[in-house]
Motif scaffolding. Structure first.
Motif, PDB file in Angstrom:
ATOM      1  N   VAL A  51     -22.146   3.107 -31.353  1.00 41.19           N
ATOM      2  CA  VAL A  51     -20.597   3.219 -31.426  1.00 41.19           C
ATOM      3  C   VAL A  51     -20.300   4.493 -30.066  1.00 41.19           C
ATOM      4  CG1 VAL A  51     -18.932   4.499 -32.682  1.00 41.19           C
ATOM      5  CG2 VAL A  51     -20.668   3.040 -33.880  1.00 41.19           C
ATOM      6  N   HIS A  52     -21.184   5.322 -30.018  1.00 40.67           N
ATOM      7  CA  HIS A  52     -20.660   6.041 -28.792  1.00 40.67           C
ATOM      8  C   HIS A  52     -20.826   5.417 -27.583  1.00 40.67           C
ATOM      9  CE1 HIS A  52     -21.327   9.755 -26.231  1.00 40.67           C
ATOM     10  NE2 HIS A  52     -20.234  10.085 -26.760  1.00 40.67           N
ATOM     11  N   ALA A  53     -21.786   4.396 -27.443  1.00 39.57           N
ATOM     12  CA  ALA A  53     -21.756   3.480 -26.108  1.00 39.57           C
ATOM     13  C   ALA A  53     -20.365   2.804 -25.974  1.00 39.57           C
ATOM     14  CB  ALA A  53     -22.841   2.835 -26.155  1.00 39.57           C
ATOM     15  N   GLN A  54     -20.004   2.259 -27.029  1.00 37.62           N
ATOM     16  CA  GLN A  54     -18.940   1.408 -27.066  1.00 37.62           C
ATOM     17  C   GLN A  54     -17.537   2.190 -26.738  1.00 37.62           C
ATOM     18  OE1 GLN A  54     -18.583  -1.855 -27.658  1.00 37.62           O
ATOM     19  NE2 GLN A  54     -20.813  -2.163 -27.355  1.00 37.62           N
ATOM     20  N   LEU A  55     -17.235   3.272 -27.389  1.00 38.42           N
ATOM     21  CA  LEU A  55     -16.247   4.285 -27.183  1.00 38.42           C
ATOM     22  C   LEU A  55     -16.235   4.569 -25.630  1.00 38.42           C
ATOM     23  CD1 LEU A  55     -16.471   6.213 -30.431  1.00 38.42           C
ATOM     24  CD2 LEU A  55     -14.821   4.413 -29.938  1.00 38.42           C
ATOM     25  N   ARG A  56     -17.355   5.100 -25.169  1.00 36.83           N
ATOM     26  CA  ARG A  56     -17.430   5.357 -23.829  1.00 36.83           C
ATOM     27  C   ARG A  56     -17.212   4.347 -22.856  1.00 36.83           C
ATOM     28  NH1 ARG A  56     -22.638   7.370 -24.652  1.00 36.83           N
ATOM     29  NH2 ARG A  56     -23.451   5.730 -23.213  1.00 36.83           N
ATOM     30  N   ARG A  57     -17.460   3.264 -22.881  1.00 33.15           N
ATOM     31  CA  ARG A  57     -17.426   1.962 -22.268  1.00 33.15           C
ATOM     32  C   ARG A  57     -15.764   1.598 -22.069  1.00 33.15           C
ATOM     33  NH1 ARG A  57     -21.973  -1.028 -24.859  1.00 33.15           N
ATOM     34  NH2 ARG A  57     -23.635  -0.630 -23.589  1.00 33.15           N
ATOM     35  N   PHE A 108     -18.137  -2.833 -35.546  1.00 30.05           N
ATOM     36  CA  PHE A 108     -17.832  -1.814 -34.983  1.00 30.05           C
ATOM     37  C   PHE A 108     -15.945  -2.004 -35.015  1.00 30.05           C
ATOM     38  CE2 PHE A 108     -15.668  -0.540 -31.070  1.00 30.05           C
ATOM     39  CZ  PHE A 108     -15.993   0.850 -30.977  1.00 30.05           C
ATOM     40  N   ASP A 109     -15.692  -3.371 -34.697  1.00 27.77           N
ATOM     41  CA  ASP A 109     -14.280  -3.756 -34.751  1.00 27.77           C
ATOM     42  C   ASP A 109     -13.602  -3.245 -36.168  1.00 27.77           C
ATOM     43  OD1 ASP A 109     -14.406  -4.533 -32.220  1.00 27.77           O
ATOM     44  OD2 ASP A 109     -14.687  -6.680 -32.581  1.00 27.77           O
ATOM     45  N   GLU A 110     -14.307  -3.694 -37.260  1.00 28.45           N
ATOM     46  CA  GLU A 110     -13.997  -3.399 -38.566  1.00 28.45           C
ATOM     47  C   GLU A 110     -13.760  -1.996 -38.673  1.00 28.45           C
ATOM     48  OE1 GLU A 110     -12.127  -4.419 -42.152  1.00 28.45           O
ATOM     49  OE2 GLU A 110     -12.245  -5.572 -40.294  1.00 28.45           O
ATOM     50  N   MET A 111     -14.787  -1.250 -38.362  1.00 31.73           N
ATOM     51  CA  MET A 111     -14.636   0.263 -38.513  1.00 31.73           C
ATOM     52  C   MET A 111     -13.551   0.727 -37.703  1.00 31.73           C
ATOM     53  SD  MET A 111     -15.335   3.249 -36.705  1.00 31.73           S
ATOM     54  CE  MET A 111     -16.305   2.767 -35.276  1.00 31.73           C
ATOM     55  N   VAL A 112     -13.286   0.384 -36.636  1.00 31.48           N
ATOM     56  CA  VAL A 112     -11.972   0.748 -35.707  1.00 31.48           C
ATOM     57  C   VAL A 112     -10.686   0.375 -36.523  1.00 31.48           C
ATOM     58  CG1 VAL A 112     -10.955   0.534 -33.686  1.00 31.48           C
ATOM     59  CG2 VAL A 112     -13.455   0.903 -33.491  1.00 31.48           C
ATOM     60  N   ARG A 113     -10.654  -0.827 -36.902  1.00 35.62           N
ATOM     61  CA  ARG A 113      -9.527  -1.022 -37.762  1.00 35.62           C
ATOM     62  C   ARG A 113      -9.206  -0.241 -38.962  1.00 35.62           C
ATOM     63  NH1 ARG A 113      -8.039  -3.019 -42.128  1.00 35.62           N
ATOM     64  NH2 ARG A 113     -10.210  -3.199 -42.734  1.00 35.62           N
ATOM     65  N   TYR A 114     -10.299  -0.060 -39.641  1.00 33.30           N
ATOM     66  CA  TYR A 114     -10.275   0.968 -40.957  1.00 33.30           C
ATOM     67  C   TYR A 114      -9.614   2.198 -40.396  1.00 33.30           C
ATOM     68  CZ  TYR A 114     -11.422   3.311 -45.106  1.00 33.30           C
ATOM     69  OH  TYR A 114     -11.403   4.094 -46.396  1.00 33.30           O
ATOM     70  N   ALA A 115     -10.184   2.734 -39.206  1.00 35.44           N
ATOM     71  CA  ALA A 115      -9.973   4.197 -38.895  1.00 35.44           C
ATOM     72  C   ALA A 115      -8.614   4.102 -38.389  1.00 35.44           C
ATOM     73  CB  ALA A 115     -10.684   4.557 -37.841  1.00 35.44           C
ATOM     74  N   PRO A 162     -18.709   9.812 -33.354  1.00 39.79           N
ATOM     75  CA  PRO A 162     -19.691   8.714 -33.184  1.00 39.79           C
ATOM     76  C   PRO A 162     -21.188   9.332 -33.026  1.00 39.79           C
ATOM     77  CG  PRO A 162     -18.745   9.213 -31.179  1.00 39.79           C
ATOM     78  CD  PRO A 162     -17.942   9.945 -32.065  1.00 39.79           C
ATOM     79  N   LEU A 163     -21.883   9.721 -34.233  1.00 38.87           N
ATOM     80  CA  LEU A 163     -23.138  10.079 -33.896  1.00 38.87           C
ATOM     81  C   LEU A 163     -24.144   9.017 -33.777  1.00 38.87           C
ATOM     82  CD1 LEU A 163     -23.191  12.839 -36.968  1.00 38.87           C
ATOM     83  CD2 LEU A 163     -22.745  13.165 -34.486  1.00 38.87           C
TER      84      LEU A 163
END
Length: 96
Positions: A79-85, A58-65, A74-75
């Protein structure tokens, strides 16, 4: 620990992966378009659950984005839960 690898095919489908030896133990399946990074699924091998591998991908995906100016769609439930938190932390990349 385990390094997150990134693979993408010509159709801009692929993801972030973690391998141990020759076995894949984690994957985050994504698709890219011009301005979005869609996360479809995140999975960690059952024997490796609870070791922070999903968060590492997740952290690597966010860094890339962030580095590529992409918005995350976030389908994937994880990932959706991490973003909501942590909505403030990811406001720059989260497409609500």
């Amino acid at each position: 620990m385990n390094e997150v690898k990134f693979k993408l095919d010509q159709r801009k489908r692929g993801g972030f992966f973690i391998e141990e030896g020759d076995k894949q133990i984690g994957e985050m399946v994504i698709g890219l378009s011009d301005h979005t990074l869609t996360v479809y699924h995140t999975e960690v091998a059952p024997e490796m659950e609870g070791k922070g591998l999903a968060k590492k991908m997740f952290d690597e995906m966010v860094r890339y984005a962030r580095e590529n100016g992409l918005v995350v769609v976030p389908l994937c439930e994880y990932v959706h839960a991490q973003l909501r938190r942590h909505p403030e932390e990811y406001a720059d990349v989260w497409s609500r």
